[in-house]
Design an enzyme around this catalytic site. Sequence first.
Site, PDB file in Angstrom:
ATOM      1  N   ARG A   1       0.820  -1.210   0.000  1.00 37.43           N
ATOM      2  CA  ARG A   1       0.000   0.000   0.000  1.00 37.43           C
ATOM      3  C   ARG A   1       0.858   1.266   0.000  1.00 37.43           C
ATOM      4  NH1 ARG A   1      -5.293  -1.639   1.556  1.00 37.43           N
ATOM      5  NH2 ARG A   1      -5.911   0.522   1.631  1.00 37.43           N
TER       6      ARG A   1
ATOM      7  N   TRP B   1       2.618   6.123   1.750  1.00 38.04           N
ATOM      8  CA  TRP B   1       2.777   6.524   0.352  1.00 38.04           C
ATOM      9  C   TRP B   1       2.485   8.017   0.353  1.00 38.04           C
ATOM     10  CZ3 TRP B   1       0.093   8.823  -3.651  1.00 38.04           C
ATOM     11  CH2 TRP B   1       0.622   8.632  -4.940  1.00 38.04           C
TER      12      TRP B   1
ATOM     13  N   ASN C   1      -4.776   7.062   7.015  1.00 39.21           N
ATOM     14  CA  ASN C   1      -4.795   6.628   5.618  1.00 39.21           C
ATOM     15  C   ASN C   1      -5.811   7.509   4.900  1.00 39.21           C
ATOM     16  OD1 ASN C   1      -4.890   5.271   3.221  1.00 39.21           O
ATOM     17  ND2 ASN C   1      -5.711   3.366   4.054  1.00 39.21           N
ATOM     18  N   GLY C   2      -5.399   8.187   3.834  1.00 40.32           N
ATOM     19  CA  GLY C   2      -6.342   9.024   3.088  1.00 40.32           C
ATOM     20  C   GLY C   2      -5.788  10.415   2.857  1.00 40.32           C
TER      21      GLY C   2
ATOM     22  N   GLU D   1       6.441   0.281 -15.472  1.00 43.51           N
ATOM     23  CA  GLU D   1       6.240   0.472 -14.036  1.00 43.51           C
ATOM     24  C   GLU D   1       7.284  -0.255 -13.199  1.00 43.51           C
ATOM     25  OE1 GLU D   1       2.272  -0.571 -12.631  1.00 43.51           O
ATOM     26  OE2 GLU D   1       2.268  -2.449 -13.727  1.00 43.51           O
TER      27      GLU D   1
ATOM     28  N   LYS E   1      -0.020  -0.187  -4.521  1.00 44.91           N
ATOM     29  CA  LYS E   1      -0.950  -1.120  -5.134  1.00 44.91           C
ATOM     30  C   LYS E   1      -2.386  -0.640  -5.025  1.00 44.91           C
ATOM     31  CE  LYS E   1      -1.828  -5.785  -6.051  1.00 44.91           C
ATOM     32  NZ  LYS E   1      -1.458  -5.625  -7.442  1.00 44.91           N
TER      33      LYS E   1
HETATM   34  C1  G6P Z   1      -2.628   0.903  -9.068  1.00 43.02           C
HETATM   35  C2  G6P Z   1      -1.906  -0.409  -9.283  1.00 43.02           C
HETATM   36  C3  G6P Z   1      -2.302  -1.009 -10.632  1.00 43.02           C
HETATM   37  C4  G6P Z   1      -3.808  -1.160 -10.701  1.00 43.02           C
HETATM   38  C5  G6P Z   1      -4.520   0.173 -10.439  1.00 43.02           C
HETATM   39  C6  G6P Z   1      -6.013  -0.027 -10.250  1.00 43.02           C
HETATM   40  O1  G6P Z   1      -2.147   1.865  -9.938  1.00 43.02           O
HETATM   41  O2  G6P Z   1      -0.511  -0.223  -9.218  1.00 43.02           O
HETATM   42  O3  G6P Z   1      -1.689  -2.270 -10.789  1.00 43.02           O
HETATM   43  O4  G6P Z   1      -4.169  -1.646 -11.968  1.00 43.02           O
HETATM   44  O5  G6P Z   1      -4.038   0.753  -9.224  1.00 43.02           O
HETATM   45  O6  G6P Z   1      -6.209  -0.765  -9.073  1.00 43.02           O
HETATM   46  P1  G6P Z   1      -7.493  -1.620  -8.779  1.00 43.02           P
HETATM   47  O7  G6P Z   1      -7.273  -2.151  -7.389  1.00 43.02           O
HETATM   48  O8  G6P Z   1      -8.654  -0.671  -8.832  1.00 43.02           O
HETATM   49  O9  G6P Z   1      -7.586  -2.693  -9.799  1.00 43.02           O
END
Ligand code: G6P
Length: 607
Positions: A28, A74, A98-99, A484, A602
């Site tokens: 995260r 993050w 978080n947020g 990435e 993520k």
């Molecule tokens: C982030 C991740 C991606 C993912 C995207 C959408 O950018 O690094 O790998 O595709 O979020 O995430 P989700 O959980 O909505 O599929």
Amino acid sequence: MCGIVGYVGKNNNSLHVLIEGLKSLEYRGYDSAGVAINDNGKIKIIKSEGNISKLENKLNMDIKSNLGIGHTRWATHGKPCENNSHPHRVGKITLVHNGIIENYEKIKKYLIDCGYIFKTDTDTEIACALIDKIYNETNDKLLTMKKANEIIEGSFAFGIIFDDDMENIYTMRKDSPLIIALGENENYIASDVPAILKFTNKYILLEKDEYAIINEKEVKVYDNNLKEIEKQVNTYEGSMEVAMKNGYEHFMLKEINDEPKVILDTYKQFVNNDLSEIIDNMPDLSKYDNIDIVACGSAYHAGLVGKSLIEEYANIPVNVELASEYRYKKNFCNEKTLTILVSQSGETADTLAALRKAKNSNTDTLGIINVVSSSIARESDNVLYIKAGAEISVATTKAYSAQVLMLSLIAINKSIINGNISKDEAKDLLKDLKKLPDDIAGIIDRKEEFDKVAEQIYDNDDVFFLGRGIDYALSMEGSLKLKEISYIHSEAYAAGELKHGTISLIETKTPVIAIVTDDKIDEKTVSNIKEVKARGADVTLITTEELNKKYDKSDFYDRKIVVPSTNRFFQPLLTILPLQLLSYEVAKLRGESIDQPRNLAKSVTVE
Ligand code: G6P
């Protein structure tokens, strides 16, 4: 975005639980981390820039403590550094967040006028001070949280320790996820279930505008009127193993190797002996005559594959939108529109906002989600779960493939409803579907072959991916995967568009990865490949066994990767594998941090 974990328990195990929990939450965010523990009645805070192992090196793990909160960050407000990392502490309050607090500047001004001094660049420190101020006025912890909730705008989940209560953790949430996990003589808070899976699989989901007080014996949850409420206790079904590397060097590689099982587990929810079972086992799609697919990142790319298939075979228009755009633009959905939200985490802030917008427009919503009971899963009218299990690597692989499969199944479902797939065709499709896991495993077994291709391209600054139609959608995912994790600049281009500018970037030896799997337009793509080849590009062709018969002896590529041929619905699930494995190997050859690429996270729970 950002991970929270908290522990309170008789076993005085807080440091151990916080570190284990933070390690599982590192996906995260991992630019800094910290913990705050009760050290003999006083709060002790230890923080570090970088990942959890750097923090761990600073800790004396022998310290016994009954209560603590931890955080992996993050960065949103303020650069990643020790000073800006959580937990933050102001007055009597220690807090992890978080947020994003959207009105923090206004609150900050007010608090400065009240005499507060701020030491960090974060919005979180402002929340901490605000809670301190309200608590000094009310001397009532629950009321303090409620009043803070009324003032703070944005998304948040907080884990809070009050100096005068070292027996309880306090928590509250708005739009950022938070769970309370239940152990024996110890309880926990966390942003996500994997954080506590080593200790328990029982958990409660805290909802928006709920508050909780947690001690070693009990958990009390309150609604927004501060009335105590009963909460359902859930049991996490997934096993701990899915959240472990199982001997693989990286989660990404392990997760690619999970794909045969993930694909099997995903389709067998709907289909066994007859493909038309899909119609009974999925939400009824008959009333819709157009579809919007809304998502971010790789999930958006999965949506583009879905669009190609649904439009071509079900013969209805499909609009694919980036959630961050969809939420602020004019949309033309109506009661015949199905809005599909695709999200692995089910918590992506923009996708969640898009869902809420769609619901306000009275269109039916369907979530394609991995994480069970996540916000998008709970708020969508219907949900289809991909069965990817916990995905830890930031760069998604198995969840992307399962999303693509789910959209293919939706395309087949709607095509059967619309009379575009006959009984015989359905039989053949089912045969191919059942063969998929073995075909996928067969491609993964050829990893060494793709590693050799990686050796040819890893030392370049730019890579181009080309394709048409569905192969263009796959190019976009291949290109994203590469950039990435390997930090090589790469672009995906619709093959026919290249000559409108971008071909000027092709020089001698520029690597081009060209995907040609569609026998309706293969010749068109091949002429575009010849155009780059004529300008000196180094071309890797990815094609199918069928098309390879046609192009076996051609000279428009330098090397090729041939994947088994299957029908058009499932071909993307085979074609994507060399691209995923190639990116993995390129990043490895460049020595990059594969599972935790720089600047990424993520689960993106901020806008
Ligand atoms: C982030 C991740 C991606 C993912 C995207 C959408 O950018 O690094 O790998 O595709 O979020 O995430 P989700 O959980 O909505 O599929």
